[in-house]
Design a protein around this motif. Sequence first.
Motif, PDB file in Angstrom:
ATOM      1  N   GLN B 335       0.827  -1.201   0.000  1.00 50.51           N
ATOM      2  CA  GLN B 335       0.000   0.000   0.000  1.00 50.51           C
ATOM      3  C   GLN B 335       0.868   1.261   0.000  1.00 50.51           C
ATOM      4  O   GLN B 335       0.595   2.218  -0.707  1.00 50.51           O
ATOM      5  CB  GLN B 335      -0.857  -0.015   1.257  1.00 50.51           C
ATOM      6  CG  GLN B 335      -2.261   0.460   1.046  1.00 50.51           C
ATOM      7  CD  GLN B 335      -3.100   0.201   2.287  1.00 50.51           C
ATOM      8  OE1 GLN B 335      -2.623  -0.365   3.289  1.00 50.51           O
ATOM      9  NE2 GLN B 335      -4.338   0.614   2.229  1.00 50.51           N
ATOM     10  N   VAL B 336       1.927   1.234   0.786  1.00 50.11           N
ATOM     11  CA  VAL B 336       2.839   2.382   0.856  1.00 50.11           C
ATOM     12  C   VAL B 336       3.497   2.597  -0.505  1.00 50.11           C
ATOM     13  O   VAL B 336       3.528   3.713  -1.025  1.00 50.11           O
ATOM     14  CB  VAL B 336       3.913   2.157   1.940  1.00 50.11           C
ATOM     15  CG1 VAL B 336       4.993   3.227   1.850  1.00 50.11           C
ATOM     16  CG2 VAL B 336       3.278   2.150   3.329  1.00 50.11           C
ATOM     17  N   LEU B 337       3.986   1.514  -1.106  1.00 53.40           N
ATOM     18  CA  LEU B 337       4.704   1.633  -2.375  1.00 53.40           C
ATOM     19  C   LEU B 337       3.799   2.164  -3.478  1.00 53.40           C
ATOM     20  O   LEU B 337       4.238   2.936  -4.334  1.00 53.40           O
ATOM     21  CB  LEU B 337       5.281   0.275  -2.790  1.00 53.40           C
ATOM     22  CG  LEU B 337       6.323  -0.314  -1.840  1.00 53.40           C
ATOM     23  CD1 LEU B 337       6.830  -1.641  -2.373  1.00 53.40           C
ATOM     24  CD2 LEU B 337       7.482   0.648  -1.633  1.00 53.40           C
ATOM     25  N   ALA B 338       2.538   1.756  -3.437  1.00 50.40           N
ATOM     26  CA  ALA B 338       1.605   2.189  -4.480  1.00 50.40           C
ATOM     27  C   ALA B 338       1.454   3.702  -4.483  1.00 50.40           C
ATOM     28  O   ALA B 338       1.105   4.290  -5.504  1.00 50.40           O
ATOM     29  CB  ALA B 338       0.256   1.517  -4.271  1.00 50.40           C
ATOM     30  N   GLY B 339       1.739   4.343  -3.355  1.00 47.84           N
ATOM     31  CA  GLY B 339       1.581   5.796  -3.281  1.00 47.84           C
ATOM     32  C   GLY B 339       2.844   6.575  -3.581  1.00 47.84           C
ATOM     33  O   GLY B 339       2.870   7.784  -3.423  1.00 47.84           O
ATOM     34  N   ILE B 340       3.917   5.894  -3.979  1.00 52.64           N
ATOM     35  CA  ILE B 340       5.183   6.603  -4.210  1.00 52.64           C
ATOM     36  C   ILE B 340       5.578   6.510  -5.679  1.00 52.64           C
ATOM     37  O   ILE B 340       5.838   5.427  -6.186  1.00 52.64           O
ATOM     38  CB  ILE B 340       6.321   6.011  -3.340  1.00 52.64           C
ATOM     39  CG1 ILE B 340       5.920   6.072  -1.861  1.00 52.64           C
ATOM     40  CG2 ILE B 340       7.630   6.762  -3.575  1.00 52.64           C
ATOM     41  CD1 ILE B 340       6.968   5.453  -0.946  1.00 52.64           C
ATOM     42  N   PRO B 341       5.618   7.672  -6.390  1.00 53.55           N
ATOM     43  CA  PRO B 341       6.049   7.629  -7.789  1.00 53.55           C
ATOM     44  C   PRO B 341       7.527   7.233  -7.849  1.00 53.55           C
ATOM     45  O   PRO B 341       8.291   7.573  -6.952  1.00 53.55           O
ATOM     46  CB  PRO B 341       5.872   9.073  -8.274  1.00 53.55           C
ATOM     47  CG  PRO B 341       5.208   9.824  -7.166  1.00 53.55           C
ATOM     48  CD  PRO B 341       5.358   9.029  -5.915  1.00 53.55           C
ATOM     49  N   ARG B 383      15.289   6.881   0.606  1.00 59.44           N
ATOM     50  CA  ARG B 383      14.953   7.396   1.942  1.00 59.44           C
ATOM     51  C   ARG B 383      13.459   7.666   2.078  1.00 59.44           C
ATOM     52  O   ARG B 383      12.873   7.452   3.129  1.00 59.44           O
ATOM     53  CB  ARG B 383      15.749   8.673   2.235  1.00 59.44           C
ATOM     54  CG  ARG B 383      17.169   8.386   2.731  1.00 59.44           C
ATOM     55  CD  ARG B 383      17.777   9.637   3.370  1.00 59.44           C
ATOM     56  NE  ARG B 383      17.819  10.733   2.416  1.00 59.44           N
ATOM     57  CZ  ARG B 383      18.840  10.964   1.603  1.00 59.44           C
ATOM     58  NH1 ARG B 383      19.899  10.187   1.647  1.00 59.44           N
ATOM     59  NH2 ARG B 383      18.812  11.975   0.759  1.00 59.44           N
ATOM     60  N   LYS B 384      12.870   8.114   0.980  1.00 60.91           N
ATOM     61  CA  LYS B 384      11.434   8.397   1.009  1.00 60.91           C
ATOM     62  C   LYS B 384      10.643   7.108   1.255  1.00 60.91           C
ATOM     63  O   LYS B 384       9.731   7.075   2.075  1.00 60.91           O
ATOM     64  CB  LYS B 384      11.009   9.029  -0.314  1.00 60.91           C
ATOM     65  CG  LYS B 384       9.536   9.426  -0.385  1.00 60.91           C
ATOM     66  CD  LYS B 384       9.253  10.057  -1.766  1.00 60.91           C
ATOM     67  CE  LYS B 384       7.776  10.280  -2.008  1.00 60.91           C
ATOM     68  NZ  LYS B 384       7.173  11.243  -1.095  1.00 60.91           N
ATOM     69  N   VAL B 385      11.040   6.043   0.554  1.00 60.22           N
ATOM     70  CA  VAL B 385      10.347   4.766   0.748  1.00 60.22           C
ATOM     71  C   VAL B 385      10.501   4.323   2.208  1.00 60.22           C
ATOM     72  O   VAL B 385       9.536   3.940   2.867  1.00 60.22           O
ATOM     73  CB  VAL B 385      10.900   3.683  -0.207  1.00 60.22           C
ATOM     74  CG1 VAL B 385      10.307   2.321   0.136  1.00 60.22           C
ATOM     75  CG2 VAL B 385      10.594   4.043  -1.662  1.00 60.22           C
ATOM     76  N   ALA B 386      11.730   4.425   2.732  1.00 64.66           N
ATOM     77  CA  ALA B 386      11.972   3.989   4.109  1.00 64.66           C
ATOM     78  C   ALA B 386      11.157   4.819   5.095  1.00 64.66           C
ATOM     79  O   ALA B 386      10.561   4.285   6.032  1.00 64.66           O
ATOM     80  CB  ALA B 386      13.464   4.077   4.433  1.00 64.66           C
ATOM     81  N   SER B 387      11.097   6.140   4.872  1.00 63.04           N
ATOM     82  CA  SER B 387      10.406   6.972   5.852  1.00 63.04           C
ATOM     83  C   SER B 387       8.896   6.782   5.754  1.00 63.04           C
ATOM     84  O   SER B 387       8.190   6.839   6.755  1.00 63.04           O
ATOM     85  CB  SER B 387      10.806   8.437   5.729  1.00 63.04           C
ATOM     86  OG  SER B 387      10.229   9.000   4.582  1.00 63.04           O
ATOM     87  N   GLU B 388       8.382   6.525   4.546  1.00 69.17           N
ATOM     88  CA  GLU B 388       6.928   6.314   4.439  1.00 69.17           C
ATOM     89  C   GLU B 388       6.527   4.967   5.037  1.00 69.17           C
ATOM     90  O   GLU B 388       5.444   4.833   5.600  1.00 69.17           O
ATOM     91  CB  GLU B 388       6.476   6.437   2.980  1.00 69.17           C
ATOM     92  CG  GLU B 388       6.735   7.849   2.472  1.00 69.17           C
ATOM     93  CD  GLU B 388       5.643   8.399   1.579  1.00 69.17           C
ATOM     94  OE1 GLU B 388       4.710   7.648   1.237  1.00 69.17           O
ATOM     95  OE2 GLU B 388       5.739   9.583   1.225  1.00 69.17           O
ATOM     96  N   ILE B 389       7.408   3.992   4.912  1.00 67.42           N
ATOM     97  CA  ILE B 389       7.124   2.709   5.566  1.00 67.42           C
ATOM     98  C   ILE B 389       7.140   2.900   7.076  1.00 67.42           C
ATOM     99  O   ILE B 389       6.267   2.440   7.799  1.00 67.42           O
ATOM    100  CB  ILE B 389       8.141   1.630   5.132  1.00 67.42           C
ATOM    101  CG1 ILE B 389       7.874   1.207   3.684  1.00 67.42           C
ATOM    102  CG2 ILE B 389       8.070   0.403   6.048  1.00 67.42           C
ATOM    103  CD1 ILE B 389       8.850   0.195   3.125  1.00 67.42           C
TER     104      ILE B 389
END
Lengths: 148, 427
Positions: B335-341, B383-389
């Motif tokens: 779900q998190v990944l789906a929201g990150i371009p 870093r964005k992926v890590a912080s959103e997770i």
Amino acid sequence: MVEQVSVFLENEPGHLAELTRALAAAGINMRALVVADTAEFGVVRIICDRPRAAKEALEASGFGVTLTRVLAVQMPDRPGGLAQVVGVLSDAGVNIEYMYAFVEPGADAAVDIVRVDDPKRAAEALEDAGVRCLRAEDLYATEDAGSS
Amino acid sequence: MSRAQLEELQLRRLRTVLARVHGNVETYRRKFDEAGLAPASVSSLEDLEAVPFTVKDDLRAAYPYGMFAAPLHDIVRVHSSSGTTGQITVVGYTANDISNWADLMARTIACAGGTADDVVQVTYGYGLFTGGLGVHYGSERLGAVTVPISGGMTKRQVQVMRDFGTTILACTPSYALLLAETAGEMGVDVRSLPLRAGIFGAEPWSENMRRQIERALDVKAIDIYGLSEVLGPGVASECLEQDGLHVNEDHFLIEIVDPETLEPVPDGERGEVVFTTLTKEGIPVIRYRTRDISRIVPGECPCGRTFRRMERVTGRTDDMLIVRGVNVFPSQIEQVLAGIPGVAPHYQVILSKRGAMDHVEVHVEVVPDTDFDEIRELETLRRKVASEIQAALAVNLDVKLVEPKSIERSQGKAKRVVDARSEQGGV
């Protein structure tokens, strides 16, 4: 301006080997290859004779590839050559993102590959200072005749 | 207490709790009525099989107080499940519940050989998580010296352990190993300290890890079990025999059912653990499906305790991972990944051992039209992926960007979790 092939590479054994095999199979001839790596991954930058064919071949092998336009600056192969180039860019207020150089065998000049934030201004400043920027044909003229 | 006496007590308590939830909780009243079940008609423990199950979604749907069987006036404390992404569930305790809980945790510490002469270092987190305060009250009830240090500040934990003369350590098993490592780096010889037992829970661990902890800390490592929906820690505990966890059967009915058919399985066979609370007032649960997989350990325990034992939890019926005490569902990562371009919704969770600790790495594919020359942008993306997770799951996972299309595509159920721990010597 010349086209550089930039390839995303995981820091895993075998990935660079796979990349070079893919280029070899496509008959790509390389002038320069540098690996810029971080703790997490690497980016391989390649100057070669047929960048578009290289991109296709690498993508077919599953790599992430971007073609980037960079300056190929010809420098006299003597002390102070690089200092002059960097000085010109600095005076023109151009920011260098990265650079690497290679020496053309048998020639008395080195080639400096530079990525800058403002390529147009950089090219003009270098031209005004009498520094020559190479085009793709300049770089690959000899390889095209000699290779394949 | 004989088995017959215990069963008589269980039945009496079961009838009381069924009447209580039927009278006070809309969800149960509806379920029971739909199943044609009148609590008064339950005349034996076997009749429990006709009672509908409760699942986590029932608690979620009733957020926050809908499942409470006591008025808020009588609730003195709330905790929440370690659940994530705003899907938390709230559990409430009356003063009686807190008192029973303290008794059960005192029992748990006693199971590990603890007495009023012990110094118990409570390294579980204090707060909405049930671990810290659960152990704390139990330790005080036992009359032990209670050190409410909570989690973190590992070097200070070692200092306190040494200076205060801690004899019983309460924390997650992976943290116990980190403490041992840290002590080593600090030049503290933990094996020479008075520490002699640890009560470890809140995450799955292996027999192999138990041996490591026992060697590193020179302690008896005791597995404890509990979940906030049922109580928190104190539902079941190993004794010094370390062969299965005694279920506190005077407060909880345990059933093991086939997760597909929901039929009971014979003792000794693995299935999903289902609990019914017998004494809780704030938020009793009836036939609560834990999703944990275990079995009843047949036979009597040499320790003399007659409560039946459940085997250490060996898995889950869903894909939930427990990472440093936090529940993680791989679907949340998706779900998190789906929201990150810039990244594809293709990912893999790799579990491995890094030193003593479980290490979790999420492999995330970058999309093919990324500018791969821009190292800074790739770093920013990572870093964005890590912080959103971290923001969504409340746990910090290492993120690794991988090449486009490098994660194996599956026709059927995608293999999202790769457990490489066993290859490295785990169990």
